[in-house]
Scaffold this motif. Structure first.
Motif, PDB file in Angstrom:
ATOM      1  N   VAL A  39      16.307 -53.828   2.912  1.00 12.76           N
ATOM      2  CA  VAL A  39      17.649 -53.421   2.506  1.00 12.76           C
ATOM      3  C   VAL A  39      18.057 -52.103   3.165  1.00 12.76           C
ATOM      4  N   SER A  40      17.257 -51.063   2.973  1.00 15.36           N
ATOM      5  CA  SER A  40      17.603 -49.765   3.576  1.00 15.36           C
ATOM      6  C   SER A  40      17.456 -49.815   5.095  1.00 15.36           C
ATOM      7  N   TYR A  41      16.520 -50.607   5.563  1.00 20.43           N
ATOM      8  CA  TYR A  41      16.313 -50.792   7.007  1.00 20.43           C
ATOM      9  C   TYR A  41      17.569 -51.354   7.664  1.00 20.43           C
ATOM     10  N   ALA A  42      18.168 -52.368   7.045  1.00 22.10           N
ATOM     11  CA  ALA A  42      19.411 -52.946   7.577  1.00 22.10           C
ATOM     12  C   ALA A  42      20.535 -51.918   7.571  1.00 22.10           C
ATOM     13  N   ALA A  43      20.577 -51.111   6.509  1.00 21.08           N
ATOM     14  CA  ALA A  43      21.603 -50.065   6.437  1.00 21.08           C
ATOM     15  C   ALA A  43      21.410 -49.044   7.561  1.00 21.08           C
ATOM     16  N   ARG A  44      20.156 -48.751   7.864  1.00 26.65           N
ATOM     17  CA  ARG A  44      19.865 -47.800   8.956  1.00 26.65           C
ATOM     18  C   ARG A  44      20.260 -48.379  10.317  1.00 26.65           C
ATOM     19  N   ILE A  45      19.998 -49.671  10.496  1.00 30.37           N
ATOM     20  CA  ILE A  45      20.410 -50.339  11.738  1.00 30.37           C
ATOM     21  C   ILE A  45      21.933 -50.283  11.867  1.00 30.37           C
ATOM     22  N   SER A  46      22.629 -50.534  10.760  1.00 30.99           N
ATOM     23  CA  SER A  46      24.098 -50.465  10.776  1.00 30.99           C
ATOM     24  C   SER A  46      24.582 -49.099  11.241  1.00 30.99           C
ATOM     25  N   LYS A  47      23.946 -48.067  10.730  1.00 28.00           N
ATOM     26  CA  LYS A  47      24.352 -46.708  11.098  1.00 28.00           C
ATOM     27  C   LYS A  47      24.131 -46.459  12.589  1.00 28.00           C
ATOM     28  N   SER A  48      23.043 -46.993  13.133  1.00 31.72           N
ATOM     29  CA  SER A  48      22.750 -46.766  14.554  1.00 31.72           C
ATOM     30  C   SER A  48      23.802 -47.415  15.452  1.00 31.72           C
ATOM     31  N   PHE A  49      24.481 -48.438  14.926  1.00 34.14           N
ATOM     32  CA  PHE A  49      25.557 -49.081  15.685  1.00 34.14           C
ATOM     33  C   PHE A  49      26.936 -48.609  15.232  1.00 34.14           C
ATOM     34  N   GLU A  50      26.943 -47.535  14.449  1.00 29.82           N
ATOM     35  CA  GLU A  50      28.180 -46.903  13.960  1.00 29.82           C
ATOM     36  C   GLU A  50      29.051 -47.890  13.189  1.00 29.82           C
ATOM     37  N   LEU A  51      28.385 -48.720  12.373  1.00 28.74           N
ATOM     38  CA  LEU A  51      29.099 -49.630  11.486  1.00 28.74           C
ATOM     39  C   LEU A  51      29.330 -48.934  10.148  1.00 28.74           C
ATOM     40  N   ALA A  52      29.937 -49.637   9.203  1.00 30.36           N
ATOM     41  CA  ALA A  52      30.204 -49.033   7.894  1.00 30.36           C
ATOM     42  C   ALA A  52      28.903 -48.554   7.270  1.00 30.36           C
ATOM     43  N   GLU A  53      28.932 -47.360   6.716  1.00 30.56           N
ATOM     44  CA  GLU A  53      27.722 -46.759   6.172  1.00 30.56           C
ATOM     45  C   GLU A  53      27.571 -47.031   4.690  1.00 30.56           C
ATOM     46  N   THR A  54      26.346 -47.377   4.303  1.00 32.19           N
ATOM     47  CA  THR A  54      25.967 -47.396   2.904  1.00 32.19           C
ATOM     48  C   THR A  54      24.961 -46.273   2.693  1.00 32.19           C
ATOM     49  N   SER A  55      24.560 -46.068   1.457  1.00 33.25           N
ATOM     50  CA  SER A  55      23.736 -44.904   1.117  1.00 33.25           C
ATOM     51  C   SER A  55      22.271 -45.164   1.459  1.00 33.25           C
ATOM     52  N   ILE A  56      21.906 -44.910   2.710  1.00 32.67           N
ATOM     53  CA  ILE A  56      20.583 -45.268   3.227  1.00 32.67           C
ATOM     54  C   ILE A  56      19.467 -44.615   2.429  1.00 32.67           C
ATOM     55  N   ASP A  57      19.553 -43.305   2.202  1.00 39.24           N
ATOM     56  CA  ASP A  57      18.478 -42.590   1.512  1.00 39.24           C
ATOM     57  C   ASP A  57      18.308 -43.106   0.083  1.00 39.24           C
ATOM     58  N   SER A  58      19.415 -43.396  -0.568  1.00 37.83           N
ATOM     59  CA  SER A  58      19.363 -43.922  -1.926  1.00 37.83           C
ATOM     60  C   SER A  58      18.730 -45.307  -1.959  1.00 37.83           C
ATOM     61  N   LEU A  59      19.115 -46.158  -1.012  1.00 32.58           N
ATOM     62  CA  LEU A  59      18.548 -47.505  -0.943  1.00 32.58           C
ATOM     63  C   LEU A  59      17.044 -47.445  -0.672  1.00 32.58           C
ATOM     64  N   ARG A  60      16.643 -46.560   0.222  1.00 31.04           N
ATOM     65  CA  ARG A  60      15.210 -46.417   0.534  1.00 31.04           C
ATOM     66  C   ARG A  60      14.434 -45.921  -0.684  1.00 31.04           C
ATOM     67  N   LEU A  61      15.001 -44.993  -1.418  1.00 33.49           N
ATOM     68  CA  LEU A  61      14.362 -44.468  -2.626  1.00 33.49           C
ATOM     69  C   LEU A  61      14.111 -45.587  -3.641  1.00 33.49           C
ATOM     70  N   MET A  62      15.097 -46.453  -3.810  1.00 34.53           N
ATOM     71  CA  MET A  62      14.968 -47.526  -4.797  1.00 34.53           C
ATOM     72  C   MET A  62      13.951 -48.587  -4.386  1.00 34.53           C
ATOM     73  N   GLU A  63      13.592 -48.632  -3.117  1.00 37.26           N
ATOM     74  CA  GLU A  63      12.630 -49.629  -2.654  1.00 37.26           C
ATOM     75  C   GLU A  63      11.207 -49.293  -3.060  1.00 37.26           C
ATOM     76  N   ASN A  64      10.978 -48.056  -3.490  1.00 40.30           N
ATOM     77  CA  ASN A  64       9.631 -47.609  -3.846  1.00 40.30           C
ATOM     78  C   ASN A  64       9.593 -47.246  -5.328  1.00 40.30           C
ATOM     79  N   LYS A  65       8.840 -48.001  -6.104  1.00 42.90           N
ATOM     80  CA  LYS A  65       8.839 -47.826  -7.552  1.00 42.90           C
ATOM     81  C   LYS A  65       8.243 -46.490  -7.996  1.00 42.90           C
ATOM     82  N   ILE A  66       7.301 -45.966  -7.235  1.00 44.95           N
ATOM     83  CA  ILE A  66       6.751 -44.649  -7.569  1.00 44.95           C
ATOM     84  C   ILE A  66       7.747 -43.560  -7.220  1.00 44.95           C
ATOM     85  N   ALA A  67       8.376 -43.668  -6.051  1.00 44.75           N
ATOM     86  CA  ALA A  67       9.341 -42.647  -5.628  1.00 44.75           C
ATOM     87  C   ALA A  67      10.503 -42.542  -6.598  1.00 44.75           C
TER      88      ALA A  67
END
Length: 407
Positions: free
Chosen positions: A88-116
């Motif tokens: 999920v966050s990986y796709a958002a990061r790819i989108s950003k690299s192509f200057e597409l619409a941005e979603t909250s990458i750091d937030s999405l990555r945080l939610m992917e890790n249950k301990i974090a």
């Protein structure tokens, strides 16, 4: 040609439904997959216009090269999306690299890790007691400190669909659980949380420009068999006004703390002695039939609105109806080779039944549930009251029978 690139998809559920919705929205649909069979035969993926086969979907350099190649073929890439962990966050990061619409990458990555996410929210009242068990930690020390607090839930930091989420009531069961988990996750620390009693809810959330645009409350019926298998969903979930206000306030604080400005997620929470406790949070819509459940109850196609956010568009979330919905998932109590399934047509004949889905094909090996993937059929019913919707779904579900050859 306006194109949406999807990273990964299951054969069933919201990730698969998103492909269909994107096609209906008029987009060319490209699916990046590591499943060779989906390239050879796309009969199950008729909505996909082009497949991109990759050995490792997380190879960012290759992913960028493949998307660049699509652009060179004349495709206008409008979004890169995934509704599957851990992309999920990986796709958002790819989108950003192509200057597409941005979603909250750091937030999405945080939610992917249950301990974090637990560590981020550790000072919030919604966070239950938890501790982190690391590979070199002593079981004797753990037993000495926490023996009086059993039972616990133990899980790896990266998991979905209730895979490897175990209930342990004694130190002996904890030893067995750790041994089992270490086989699948040899280098991970594990999250150990208190087991909470109380009604459990799933909350679908969509955020656009820092504002919660949709909050859908779904009450869950959970089968406890050492694992946690959700077998029933009632939408909208029943809470009183004070409980709802408290829930909304809790979720608003969580969303603010994790920095989710644009995107969607779902949380699982329990109401424990009048207080909300966060069980889990995931950076995507829930799987299975969740989109259909919400659409049957409200007329809102939530997946379509989520895709709009990934496209940089404002979502439109207007309720067209208000119905009570109940979804009953079926599991089996034994293991065997599936000979046939009967009763789908009869189930559909029940007044109020809107949808019946049968998942496994004849000849497959099916088993008693150890993850959400072992739910083999779903019946969705609609009525004016929650009780009626549940009664209809349960009666219709009785029509469905699995015939097994012991294996």
């Amino acid at each position: 040609m306006r194109t949406i690139v999807f990273i990964g998809s299951y054969k069933y559920g919201t990730s698969k439904e998103a492909l269909k919705i994107a096609k209906e929205m008029g987009y060319c649909v490209v699916l990046c997959t590591d499943k060779t069979k989906r390239i050879k035969s796309n009969s199950d993926f008729s909505e996909v216009d082009q497949f991109v086969l990759m050995e490792d979907l997380l190879d960012e350099q290759q992913m960028v090269e493949e998307i660049t190649r699509l652009m060179e073929q004349g495709k206008h890439i409008c979004a890169c999306v995934s509704l599957i962990d851990p992309y999920v966050s990986y796709a958002a990061r790819i989108s950003k690299s192509f200057e597409l619409a941005e979603t909250s990458i750091d937030s999405l990555r945080l939610m992917e890790n249950k301990i974090a996410i637990r560590e981020k929210l550790k000072n919030f009242p919604i966070t239950p007691f938890y501790t982190i068990f690391r590979p070199d930690d002593s079981l004797e020390k753990f037993e000495k400190e926490y023996k009086s607090l059993f039972p616990f839930i133990i899980k790896p930091p990266i998991s979905n669909g209730s895979k490897d989420v175990l209930l342990v009531e004694t130190i002996e069961k904890l030893v067995n659980a750790l041994s089992l988990l270490k086989k699948n996750h040899p280098h991970y620390p594990f999250l150990i949380e208190e087991f909470l009693q109380g009604p459990q809810y799933l909350i679908e959330i969509l955020v656009y420009k820092n504002e919660i645009k949709f909050l859908g409350l779904v009450e869950q019926e959970v089968l406890y068999n050492g694992r946690f298998i959700v077998t029933g969903y009632s939408f909208p979930g029943k809470v009183d006004m004070d409980e709802y206000r408290s829930l909304y306030a809790c979720i608003s604080k969580i969303i603010e703390e994790i920095g989710l400005e644009n995107g969607s997620c779902h949380m699982e929470m329990k109401l424990v002695s009048g207080e909300w406790k966060l069980i889990e949070i995931n950076p995507r819509m829930a799987g299975g039939e969740m989109n259909r459940i919400i659409e049957e109850g409200t007329g809102i196609n939530l997946l379509e609105q989520i895709l709009k956010i990934y496209l940089g568009e404002e979502p439109i979330l207007l309720e067209k109806k208000k119905k009570q919905v109940y979804a009953k998932y079926l599991t089996i109590g034994s293991r065997g080779k599936l000979l046939k399934i009967s009763g789908k047509e009869q189930a559909l004949m029940h007044e109020g039944v809107r949808h019946v889905h049968i998942k496994p094909l004849e000849g497959r090996i099916i088993t008693s549930p150890y993850s959400m993937g072992n739910r083999y059929a779903c019946v969705i019913a609609v009525s004016e009251t929650a009780e009626q919707a549940e009664e209809i779904a349960l009666e219709a579900a009785k029509e469905i029978k699995f015939y097994l050859e012991p294996f």
